[in-house]
Design a protein around this motif. Sequence first.
Motif: not given
Length: 241
Positions: A39-50, A134-148
Amino acid sequence: MNGPEIHLEVAPGLALFVPHGRRSGATPVTTDGVSTLGHVVESLGVPLTEAGTLLVDGREVPTSYVPVAGDQVEVRPVTRPQRVPGAPLRFLLDVHLGTLARRLRLLGVDTAYESTDLGDPALAALSAAERRVLLSRDRGLLRRRELWAGAYVYSTRPEEQLHDILDRFRPELRPWTRCTACNGLLKEATKEEVADQLAGGTHRSYDVFAQCTDCGRAYWKGAHHEQLEAIVARALEEFAG
């Protein structure tokens, strides 16, 4: 946040996700004492996918780890090639990545794509339902919890996008086997089978055809074939096998 202070450093390749003041070296981050490191990492702006390996004082920890005061945290990028659980490897691209979708399909990579915007919830749900990355340039999309599973597309240039995705995931390449329009599989076709799609000049000049088994679209070595062959040749030279 108002609690324990940690020091967090992101890998150079992830610096684009964080505010400018936090990009160089380890920077102090105040946490709330209960949130996970993920959560801390994502709150800084880094999607956990990365985010790849997370290190605390040099030891690897899971995203569920809760930081404590004084932790020295290092966020590394994903390891390449990235292994995705399950098989075969399949992709789902958002509405802004049409050219990348067509080039992946050209190389025979199973790639779902809709030219209309389905919306973030529907895309994330589709990724989970069909187990597609899922491939995207939308950081918010990559942070969605339901994403596989997902990955950020770093470049805006299609040739760089393709190179990055092939380098990161190393999918099996089977050029000329998929429809670039709908992702269906291609089969050999006779001129008679696709005659209704051929203009007079094409009907006279070409004898070898393929046809999509899903949408019926016909393919032949037309005016743009050399450009497509160059894309395929570059991909095979660097990433085949």
